[in-house]
Design an enzyme around this catalytic site. Structure first.
Site, PDB file in Angstrom:
ATOM      1  N   ASP A  29       1.076  -1.047   0.152  1.00  0.00           N
ATOM      2  CA  ASP A  29       0.212  -0.328   0.311  1.00  0.00           C
ATOM      3  C   ASP A  29       0.939   1.233  -0.348  1.00  0.00           C
ATOM      4  O   ASP A  29       2.081   1.727   0.873  1.00  0.00           O
ATOM      5  CB  ASP A  29      -1.184  -0.239   1.562  1.00  0.00           C
ATOM      6  CG  ASP A  29      -2.110   1.473   1.323  1.00  0.00           C
ATOM      7  OD1 ASP A  29      -3.515   0.185   1.333  1.00  0.00           O
ATOM      8  OD2 ASP A  29      -1.960   2.086   0.779  1.00  0.00           O
ATOM      9  N   ASN A  86     -13.877  -3.155   2.214  1.00  0.00           N
ATOM     10  CA  ASN A  86     -13.706  -2.050   3.017  1.00  0.00           C
ATOM     11  C   ASN A  86     -14.945  -1.995   1.223  1.00  0.00           C
ATOM     12  O   ASN A  86     -14.017  -2.296   0.213  1.00  0.00           O
ATOM     13  CB  ASN A  86     -13.139  -0.772   2.715  1.00  0.00           C
ATOM     14  CG  ASN A  86     -12.117  -0.925   4.611  1.00  0.00           C
ATOM     15  OD1 ASN A  86     -12.312  -0.908   5.514  1.00  0.00           O
ATOM     16  ND2 ASN A  86     -11.049  -0.415   3.784  1.00  0.00           N
ATOM     17  N   VAL A  95     -11.117   2.816  -3.682  1.00  0.00           N
ATOM     18  CA  VAL A  95     -10.803   2.460  -4.756  1.00  0.00           C
ATOM     19  C   VAL A  95     -11.730   0.969  -4.904  1.00  0.00           C
ATOM     20  O   VAL A  95     -11.980   0.267  -4.573  1.00  0.00           O
ATOM     21  CB  VAL A  95      -9.384   1.870  -4.967  1.00  0.00           C
ATOM     22  CG1 VAL A  95      -8.462   1.293  -6.440  1.00  0.00           C
ATOM     23  CG2 VAL A  95      -7.771   3.182  -3.999  1.00  0.00           C
ATOM     24  N   HIS A  99     -10.587  -5.407  -2.926  1.00  0.00           N
ATOM     25  CA  HIS A  99      -8.485  -5.044  -2.091  1.00  0.00           C
ATOM     26  C   HIS A  99      -9.118  -6.151  -1.092  1.00  0.00           C
ATOM     27  O   HIS A  99      -9.714  -5.739  -0.208  1.00  0.00           O
ATOM     28  CB  HIS A  99      -7.970  -4.390  -2.830  1.00  0.00           C
ATOM     29  CG  HIS A  99      -8.792  -3.125  -1.897  1.00  0.00           C
ATOM     30  ND1 HIS A  99      -9.289  -2.232  -3.389  1.00  0.00           N
ATOM     31  CD2 HIS A  99      -8.490  -2.652  -0.899  1.00  0.00           C
ATOM     32  CE1 HIS A  99     -10.100  -1.025  -2.148  1.00  0.00           C
ATOM     33  NE2 HIS A  99      -9.286  -1.547  -1.230  1.00  0.00           N
ATOM     34  N   ILE A 100      -8.366  -7.446  -0.817  1.00  0.00           N
ATOM     35  CA  ILE A 100      -7.823  -7.374   0.856  1.00  0.00           C
ATOM     36  C   ILE A 100      -6.121  -6.267   1.606  1.00  0.00           C
ATOM     37  O   ILE A 100      -5.339  -6.733   1.041  1.00  0.00           O
ATOM     38  CB  ILE A 100      -8.051  -8.945   0.657  1.00  0.00           C
ATOM     39  CG1 ILE A 100      -8.831  -9.094   0.069  1.00  0.00           C
ATOM     40  CG2 ILE A 100      -7.212  -8.889   2.189  1.00  0.00           C
ATOM     41  CD1 ILE A 100      -8.533 -10.773  -0.024  1.00  0.00           C
ATOM     42  N   HIS A 101      -7.146  -5.779   2.599  1.00  0.00           N
ATOM     43  CA  HIS A 101      -6.098  -5.242   3.133  1.00  0.00           C
ATOM     44  C   HIS A 101      -4.970  -6.159   3.956  1.00  0.00           C
ATOM     45  O   HIS A 101      -6.003  -6.905   5.029  1.00  0.00           O
ATOM     46  CB  HIS A 101      -6.514  -4.162   3.243  1.00  0.00           C
ATOM     47  CG  HIS A 101      -7.017  -2.944   3.172  1.00  0.00           C
ATOM     48  ND1 HIS A 101      -5.534  -2.092   2.850  1.00  0.00           N
ATOM     49  CD2 HIS A 101      -8.287  -2.482   2.723  1.00  0.00           C
ATOM     50  CE1 HIS A 101      -6.594  -1.313   2.290  1.00  0.00           C
ATOM     51  NE2 HIS A 101      -8.083  -1.394   2.457  1.00  0.00           N
TER      52      HIS A 101
END
Ligand code: 5GP
Length: 113
Positions: A29, A86, A95, A99-101
């Site tokens: 990130d 999210n 965005v 996506h997986i943080h």
């Protein structure tokens, strides 16, 4: 119009890539919230997790399995880590490409803000 993350997949925007296979990509990130903060994304542009369909079942399973692979690669398996996805405005999504943080490298508080 390709999303920012599609441009990262296409190497049109640089990113520090830490893992890649046919179905997904993981990169650091740009605004890390922990010593390790990686985004794991499907190459298929699913806008957000709640818009995935039955057709995406195998892909979603693949992504979750790769969380462990990337966590191990980045040295987080023993100390632990958190994943977050999210969805939408209240979820904090900025965005529109799922996506997986993956966060780790320090103790993470709970509940999140
Ligand atoms: P979201 O807020 O949608 O859950 O997460 C989007 C994430 O993308 C944020 O944590 C943000 O820092 C990250 N991000 C935004 N632009 C870029 C970029 O150009 N490069 C990288 N590597 N990360 C980005």
């Amino acid at each position: 119009m390709p999303t920012l993350f599609e441009k990262i997949i296409a190497r049109e925007i640089p990113a520090e890539i830490v893992y890649e296979d046919d179905l997904c990509l993981a990169f650091r990130d740009i605004s890390a919230q922990a010593p390790v903060h990686v985004l794991l994304i499907p190459k298929k542009p699913i806008p957000r997790v709640g818009e995935a369909t039955e057709e995406d079942q195998d892909l979603l399973g693949h992504l979750l399995l790769k969380v462990g692979v990337v966590a191990e690669q980045l040295g987080l398996k023993d100390t632990g880590f958190r994943i977050a996805v999210n969805h939408g405005k209240d979820g904090g999504e900025t965005v529109p490409h799922m996506h997986i943080h993956l966060l780790g490298g320090r103790p993470l508080t709970w509940p999140p803000g």
